[in-house]
Structure formats: structure tokens, C-alpha cells
Scaffold this active site. Sequence first.
Site, PDB file in Angstrom:
ATOM      1  N   HIS A 181       0.694  -1.201   0.043  1.00 20.56           N
ATOM      2  CA  HIS A 181      -0.043  -0.051   0.046  1.00 20.56           C
ATOM      3  C   HIS A 181       1.002   1.295  -0.040  1.00 20.56           C
ATOM      4  CE1 HIS A 181      -3.409  -2.831   0.897  1.00 20.56           C
ATOM      5  NE2 HIS A 181      -3.861  -1.888   0.116  1.00 20.56           N
ATOM      6  N   CYS A 492     -10.700  -1.622 -10.437  1.00 22.47           N
ATOM      7  CA  CYS A 492     -10.034  -0.645  -9.771  1.00 22.47           C
ATOM      8  C   CYS A 492      -8.467  -1.143  -9.237  1.00 22.47           C
ATOM      9  CB  CYS A 492     -10.867  -0.027  -8.603  1.00 22.47           C
ATOM     10  SG  CYS A 492     -11.206  -1.286  -7.295  1.00 22.47           S
TER      11      CYS A 492
HETATM   12  C1  PEP Z   1      -7.468  -4.533  -5.170  1.00 26.64           C
HETATM   13  O1  PEP Z   1      -7.505  -5.265  -4.251  1.00 26.64           O
HETATM   14  O2  PEP Z   1      -7.487  -4.675  -6.168  1.00 26.64           O
HETATM   15  C2  PEP Z   1      -7.948  -2.981  -4.526  1.00 26.64           C
HETATM   16  C3  PEP Z   1      -8.097  -1.853  -5.586  1.00 26.64           C
HETATM   17  O3  PEP Z   1      -7.882  -2.661  -3.248  1.00 26.64           O
HETATM   18  P1  PEP Z   1      -6.450  -2.420  -2.396  1.00 26.64           P
HETATM   19  O4  PEP Z   1      -5.444  -2.340  -3.438  1.00 26.64           O
HETATM   20  O5  PEP Z   1      -6.665  -1.338  -1.588  1.00 26.64           O
HETATM   21  O6  PEP Z   1      -6.402  -3.844  -1.635  1.00 26.64           O
END
Ligand code: PEP
Length: 542
Positions: A181, A492
Site C-alpha cells: 500500500h 480498480c
Molecule cells: C484491490 O485489491 O485490487 C484494490 C483495489 O484494493 P486495495 O489495493 O486497496 O487492496
Amino acid sequence: MKRYIGKRVFDGVVIGNLVLYDENISVDNKSEGNEMEIKKFHNARESVIEDYKNIFHEKKQLSDNTIILSYISLLEDLDLIEMTESLIAKENVSSQVAIQKTCHNLKQMFSNLDNEYLKERVKDIDEVCNKIIKKIQNKKEIIITSPSIILARNMSVSSLLKIESSKILGLILEDASPNSHIAILARSLAIPCIASLYERMEVENDELVILDCSNNCVIVSPLKYEIEKYKKICERNDFYKQELNAYKYKEIETIDKKRVKVFANVSSSLEIDNVLENNADGIGLFRSEYIYLNSDTFPSEDEQFIQYKKCVSSLKDKPTIIRTMDIGADKQVSYFNISKEKNPALGYRGVRLYKEYKEVFMTQLKALLRTSIYGNLRIMIPMVTNIDEILFVLNCVNEAKKDLSLRNIPYNNVKIGAMIETPAAALICDQIAKYVDFFSIGTNDLSQYLLAIDRENPKVLDIFDYKHKAILKLIYYISNIAKQNDIEVGICGELARNKDLLGFYIKCGIDEISVSSSYILECKKNITSINTNEIDINEYIN
Ligand code: PEP
Ligand code: MG
């Protein structure tokens, strides 16, 4: 001159001086005797007070001075002094351990109080105690005064958010994975960045470095000819960015006139200017957990409302999809007190927390619903694996609405969607579709769980295959189910911007892709060169 190799997180080439950012505070319990440890504590404490007094005299702004005065009064507080002295005397611990324990005890004392002002001071306790420990350890503070390339060791997402963006030319995440992240945050902030270096960098503060993310490398103490070569590359890159600007206000469609919207992923309302600057068609993912990560206590309804409202109202009638808190795994928030887990990615995370933290979740829902009258808000649920989780959230939304009505606060009905990011959710998305208004495919987690590749582990990164048929088959399946149920579907995760897959997504009927703001124009440009008549879905999935 020395060259280090890593993995690209966000493209760019920058030249600048290095700042080492290692925020690990590990305390030493070696005691030189109680009397000496108490003396060390007081010397450090007094020296920190002196530092603050000097800053106080240098600063002209009243607001800064008020904070500094409150730090000084905390350092002179009898509770802090007596607690630390007694720990050293009675438990025979070192001054460093004693101050760390005092910090913990005081924070607990303050956060249990029913006084908002004193609760706020929890942040100050951390600040002053860490300063005392660093003083005892003779560690210098990391202050970034001019635009620099930061070499981060153990940097947390909240620390990155706290550094003024104009001071970050580039970022080297020495031991983080490009899918972590912190890396995602660097990408959304458009910081040229590489991660997961093959070896530890041997460098000093202030050394000149070239960060060449296109070639996944960082060059320490470059030779003169290299500096000249890279200066020219920087000029060319600036020119390419200018070219991309042409796509900002263009109606974007493929050669065969198919449309797909390009939304933005954000982690904070601070990124809204970037979203507007790149003329995104909406926000496809607001990772609301960063509000919690960036706070030392549970953020209040009003605090959250301010941030959500900024996004929703800035985007006007364009959709703003705010994902409810996805805390857990690599986004641990200390004041949630989640106990350590052996497999955090498969553990207590996202929607799974909402029952235990119902009040916290309700506060978030109320803050969100309050913003619904200012624009086109949509709410999205993370880490869904079964229908019960969705029903629980829908019930909570109804409860939140009732509470707002009782308080005479207006709200609109909003669309509620589910992230499809676990194999379980993907395989039962036909059932999920009956309860939600839209899907958003989270390819980061979906591929992590499908391919059994820990997104945090750089060692298994190389076996990640973005064209793996398991992922593409599921994307095709999920988009078909969405169409059959007449609901919208977006992507996303980081794969959303993959140039090789854009045509496939459009052919599948994906309505929107959501990418970091910094990639919006490039994605728009790539879409214009696709002809979906030339795309054969079978080649991707069979
Ligand atoms: C995903 O898991 O693809 C997502 C967009 O959420 P995150 O990266 O915040 O886990
Ligand atoms: Mg996810």
C-alpha cells in the site's frame, strides 16, 4: 558511482540529493544503573525542552507556537516525569524502555478520558516521547528541508502522507513490494518510485543520486557524463507530459467508437486537485482507510465528513465511489488493537471487522451519508466473501439513515456496490448482484488470492503473470454477470491501467477503469488507439 536495481512503482527520472528516512525506533534495555538511567532521562528531557524553546523563538506563526508550548508543558508534566522515574527505579529498566512504557500508559490514560481536547493530546505524547528516546540514542531528527530523493526504510503510509509533497522528488522503498500500500500511495501521488531493491543501499545523506524508474535503477554518485545524459532525458519526459495534456478534454473513444470511462483512485482528499487536473470521469476508489491510518485516534464523524464532502462536492455530478474502511492486513491501525496474526492477508480485514467495530463503522456511514446531498456519492464494501456481509452493511446503512433523520440531517439514497476481490465473491457474483448496485473488480487482491501470490512479498513477484487465464476468465465472467443483472462494473486494481489488457476489458463490457490520477491521461491516450473489432476474447481466456 554505484548502481542499485529494484522494481518500478511509478515512472519518472529525477536527479537530486538523498535523504535517508529510517523511522524504526527500537529501544535498548541496557541499563547503566538506575541512578544513571534517571539522569539520562532528565538530560534528554531537558535537552528536548531546550530544542522546543529554540524553535519557539524562531517561529513567528502563532499556531505553531501554541503546539510547541503544549509539547513543553507535556515534557514538564509531573505524571510523565514520576511515571518514568518510578519505572526505572522499580522495574530496573533502561531509560529508553521506561519512556516507551510511560508513553503507552499516558496514551491509554488520555484516550479513556471523556474530553476531546485531552484525547487530541495523544498525538503530542508520541511526539515528545519519541523525541526523548531519539535524544537518549543520539539519533538526529529526519527533517526534509528541500526537494530530495528519499530512501525509505520501514516507512509507514501515514509517514509518507505527512511529508510535504513538494519536498519529495522521488522515493526508493528499499524493502517494500511494488504492490504494497505504501507503493500504491506513491503511485497515486505520482512520485517517481522504485521498490524492492535487490541489495541494501550503502549511502550517506546528501549524496547525489539519479533515480531512473524507467530502467528500475538508482545511480549513486553518478559521473558527469551520466548527469548530462539524464538531464536530457528529464527534458524529453517533460515534453511527453505536455503531449498527454492534449487528451485532457478530448471525448475519449476507441477507433471503433466504444466508450469506457477513466476514473481515479485516491487515498486522501488531498489528491482531489490531481483528479480534477487530469479531468477524471469520476473517482472509482477512495481508500477511506487512509483517514484512519493518518489519525492517532478514531476519526470523528465531523472530521470524516469534511474529507468526504471535499471529494463528493468537487466531483459534482461525476460519481465518487468511497470504499468503507479496509483496515487490516498491511493497513494496521494501532488504536484498533487488532492482535498479531500469522496470515494477516487471510485474516481480520475489511468488512470482517465491521461487526466488532460497529460503532466505528456507523460513524463512517453517517459521515458518508451526510455528504450524499453534495454530489454523486456511491459506497463500496471491501473484502466481501459472502452475502451475510453485504446484508449486514445494508442494515447498518438503514440504521445510519434513521439516526440522521432523528437528527434532522438530510441525505440522499446512494448506490451501494461490492468489491469483487476475493475468488469467493467472484464465483458467487451472480448472487451478490441481487443485493448491490455495482461491482468493482479489485485485481490486486483478486490475483493475490487466485494465484496464491502474496502481494507484499517481493520474492514471489516475478511469478506474477498479469495475463494468467484464471484472472482474465474471472474478469470476463464478472462483467457478463454484471451485464445480465443490469449493473455497472469497473476495475480498480493496478491491472486496470495495463495497456495490453485495455482492449480486452472494453470488449468484456467493463464500464470504467479506475487508475491513479497520474495515469489517467496515458490511459485515455491508449484507449484511442484500440480497435475492439480486432480483439478476440477467446485468445485471452482460453
Ligand atoms: C484491490 O485489491 O485490487 C484494490 C483495489 O484494493 P486495495 O489495493 O486497496 O487492496
Ligand atoms: Mg483490495
